[in-house]
Design an enzyme around this catalytic site. Structure first.
Site, PDB file in Angstrom:
ATOM      1  N   LYS A   1       0.834  -1.204   0.000  1.00 29.09           N
ATOM      2  CA  LYS A   1       0.000   0.000   0.000  1.00 29.09           C
ATOM      3  C   LYS A   1       0.877   1.267   0.000  1.00 29.09           C
ATOM      4  CE  LYS A   1      -3.579   2.566   0.007  1.00 29.09           C
ATOM      5  NZ  LYS A   1      -3.585   3.587   0.948  1.00 29.09           N
TER       6      LYS A   1
HETATM    7  N1  LIG Z   1      -8.816   9.931   1.926  1.00 30.29           N
HETATM    8  C1  LIG Z   1      -8.531   8.969   1.077  1.00 30.29           C
HETATM    9  O1  LIG Z   1      -8.817   9.068  -0.122  1.00 30.29           O
HETATM   10  C2  LIG Z   1      -7.860   7.684   1.541  1.00 30.29           C
HETATM   11  C3  LIG Z   1      -7.620   6.693   0.578  1.00 30.29           C
HETATM   12  C4  LIG Z   1      -7.056   5.488   0.967  1.00 30.29           C
HETATM   13  C5  LIG Z   1      -6.684   5.296   2.290  1.00 30.29           C
HETATM   14  N2  LIG Z   1      -6.907   6.285   3.213  1.00 30.29           N
HETATM   15  C6  LIG Z   1      -6.472   6.025   4.600  1.00 30.29           C
HETATM   16  O2  LIG Z   1      -7.602   6.110   5.470  1.00 30.29           O
HETATM   17  C7  LIG Z   1      -7.185   6.632   6.736  1.00 30.29           C
HETATM   18  C8  LIG Z   1      -8.038   7.848   7.080  1.00 30.29           C
HETATM   19  O3  LIG Z   1      -7.851   8.828   6.068  1.00 30.29           O
HETATM   20  P1  LIG Z   1      -8.904  10.040   5.879  1.00 30.29           P
HETATM   21  O4  LIG Z   1      -8.574  10.657   4.581  1.00 30.29           O
HETATM   22  O5  LIG Z   1     -10.265   9.583   6.181  1.00 30.29           O
HETATM   23  O6  LIG Z   1      -8.376  11.018   7.043  1.00 30.29           O
HETATM   24  P2  LIG Z   1      -9.214  12.122   7.842  1.00 30.29           P
HETATM   25  O7  LIG Z   1     -10.329  12.658   7.045  1.00 30.29           O
HETATM   26  O8  LIG Z   1      -8.185  13.076   8.357  1.00 30.29           O
HETATM   27  O9  LIG Z   1      -9.841  11.295   9.091  1.00 30.29           O
HETATM   28  C9  LIG Z   1      -8.992  10.857  10.139  1.00 30.29           C
HETATM   29  C10 LIG Z   1      -9.798  10.099  11.178  1.00 30.29           C
HETATM   30  O10 LIG Z   1      -8.917   9.798  12.283  1.00 30.29           O
HETATM   31  C11 LIG Z   1      -9.489  10.343  13.486  1.00 30.29           C
HETATM   32  N3  LIG Z   1      -8.450  10.821  14.406  1.00 30.29           N
HETATM   33  C12 LIG Z   1      -7.392  11.614  14.115  1.00 30.29           C
HETATM   34  N4  LIG Z   1      -6.679  11.857  15.246  1.00 30.29           N
HETATM   35  C13 LIG Z   1      -7.329  11.234  16.255  1.00 30.29           C
HETATM   36  C14 LIG Z   1      -7.096  11.105  17.654  1.00 30.29           C
HETATM   37  N5  LIG Z   1      -6.019  11.678  18.243  1.00 30.29           N
HETATM   38  N6  LIG Z   1      -7.974  10.379  18.393  1.00 30.29           N
HETATM   39  C15 LIG Z   1      -9.054   9.797  17.815  1.00 30.29           C
HETATM   40  N7  LIG Z   1      -9.335   9.866  16.485  1.00 30.29           N
HETATM   41  C16 LIG Z   1      -8.472  10.579  15.719  1.00 30.29           C
HETATM   42  C17 LIG Z   1     -10.322  11.515  13.017  1.00 30.29           C
HETATM   43  O11 LIG Z   1     -11.234  11.863  14.043  1.00 30.29           O
HETATM   44  P3  LIG Z   1     -11.825  13.374  14.074  1.00 30.29           P
HETATM   45  O12 LIG Z   1     -12.922  13.388  13.048  1.00 30.29           O
HETATM   46  O13 LIG Z   1     -12.294  13.520  15.463  1.00 30.29           O
HETATM   47  O14 LIG Z   1     -10.682  14.305  13.725  1.00 30.29           O
HETATM   48  C18 LIG Z   1     -10.970  10.921  11.764  1.00 30.29           C
HETATM   49  O15 LIG Z   1     -12.009  10.056  12.110  1.00 30.29           O
HETATM   50  C19 LIG Z   1      -5.696   6.963   6.610  1.00 30.29           C
HETATM   51  O16 LIG Z   1      -4.932   5.913   7.133  1.00 30.29           O
HETATM   52  C20 LIG Z   1      -5.490   7.066   5.109  1.00 30.29           C
HETATM   53  O17 LIG Z   1      -4.167   6.757   4.727  1.00 30.29           O
HETATM   54  C21 LIG Z   1      -7.496   7.471   2.869  1.00 30.29           C
END
Ligand SMILES: NC(=O)c1ccc[n+]([C@@H]2O[C@H](COP(=O)([O-])OP(=O)(O)OC[C@H]3O[C@@H](n4cnc5c(N)ncnc54)[C@H](OP(=O)(O)O)[C@@H]3O)[C@@H](O)[C@H]2O)c1
Length: 294
Positions: free
Chosen positions: A172
């Site tokens: 990944k």
């Molecule tokens: N975005 C994409 O297109 C994509 C594609 C493939 C894989 N991913 C993977 O999916 C994962 C999430 O990505 P995302 O884009 O969804 O990120 P995001 O929008 O920034 O969401 C991050 C999540 O983590 C939580 N979080 C962050 N810090 C925290 C803490 N200290 N305690 C508890 N919860 C916490 C956030 O909660 P809050 O809402 O409270 O901040 C939110 O639910 C990552 O590992 C990323 O690599 C993302």
């Protein structure tokens, strides 16, 4: 019938949940910031007040969190940690991208509690989750594959099965490095074309049909074509992924293009902040050009 829970309702987490709900799956959800659950609750999701409450009520728990520290804390927290509250046999499907070492550690820790950890990093973006066309790289014991496939196949139409958690994350991370390089290249060539008076329509026609095309060329063209619609990958997530890539190999010594990608995205993040979209690179190019021309 399994009770399914989901923790981490950010960009990707919400999209996967909406897709699961569209299949009439009963879904319990938790997020640090409860407001992000509003849309899901409207669609029938059930709110849990803590990871502990969700853990105790579910047989399959999906995670989609920003990084490995958050994931490890959620699993091991002495009060609310999932591993304290999930029952034996519970399956934890982690869709986040984390380091190979952290995934191996989580799997070991979970196993010692009689639960099952499944690495399931996904690719294809929020759009792929919406359409059920994500690609999933899944490390899981053969005995649980049929059960988890019945859940994963609701949002992913391609699954690569592995047994090593470390290898699932390495694959990944390498994929994400390719995405990063492709996106930077796509924005640069589009910027050169526009600077030379070629229209966006003309660029679109050629760069989606000739060999300059790529999935991230499509993302860049969509960003420019639809009034700068974001790609739903924050600069914090992009830089987290590149940092993981940086730790995989001695990139700065041996891989100049990868090294440049890490350096460029970290400058863009410094300039625009964690929450801005990765497509800010296009604006970054224009601002750097102005600075250099003055
Ligand atoms: N975005 C994409 O297109 C994509 C594609 C493939 C894989 N991913 C993977 O999916 C994962 C999430 O990505 P995302 O884009 O969804 O990120 P995001 O929008 O920034 O969401 C991050 C999540 O983590 C939580 N979080 C962050 N810090 C925290 C803490 N200290 N305690 C508890 N919860 C916490 C956030 O909660 P809050 O809402 O409270 O901040 C939110 O639910 C990552 O590992 C990323 O690599 C993302």
């Amino acid at each position: 019938m399994y009770n399914i829970g989901f923790i981490g309702l950010g960009r990707m987490g919400q999209a996967i949940c909406l897709r699961l709900l569209s299949h009439d799956i009963i879904l319990r959800v938790y997020n640090r910031t409860p407001e992000k659950a509003t849309k899901l609750l409207d669609k029938g999701a059930v709110w849990c007040n803590s990871p502990a409450e969700l853990g105790a009520a579910c047989d399959i728990i999906m995670l989609c969190l920003s990084g490995e520290q958050v994931t490890e804390a959620l699993l091991t927290d002495s009060e609310n940690g999932l591993l304290r509250h999930c029952h034996p046999g519970c399956m934890i499907i982690d869709t986040g991208t984390i380091s190979p070492e952290s995934a191996t550690y989580n799997a070991h820790l979970t196993e010692t509690q009689g639960q099952e950890y499944i690495s399931c990093p996904v690719s294809g973006g929020v759009e792929g989750a919406n359409n059920g066309t994500l690609a999933a790289i899944v490390a899981a014991q053969p005995a649980v594959r049929t059960i988890i496939e019945s859940v994963i196949s609701r949002f992913a139409d391609r699954i690569t099965w592995l047994t090593s958690h470390a290898d699932a994350q390495k694959l990944k991370i390498i994929n994400n490095l390719a995405e990063s390089i492709n996106l930077l290249g796509a924005f640069e060539v589009l910027n050169i074309g526009l600077t030379h008076g070629i229209t966006l329509d003309e660029l679109h026609s050629v760069l989606t049909t000739c060999r300059g095309r790529s999935a991230y060329m499509d993302v860049a063209l969509r960003f420019l074509n639809s009034n700068l619609k974001p790609s739903d990958v924050s600069l914090a997530v992009r830089c987290k992924d590149l940092c993981l890539a940086g730790s995989l190999a001695d990139i700065s010594r041996h891989y100049p293009i990868s090294d440049a990608a890490i350096e460029l995205f970290s400058r863009v993040r410094e300039k625009y902040g964690d929450e801005q979209d990765q497509c800010e690179y296009f604006n970054f190019i224009n601002e750097e050009k102005k600075l250099n021309d003055n």
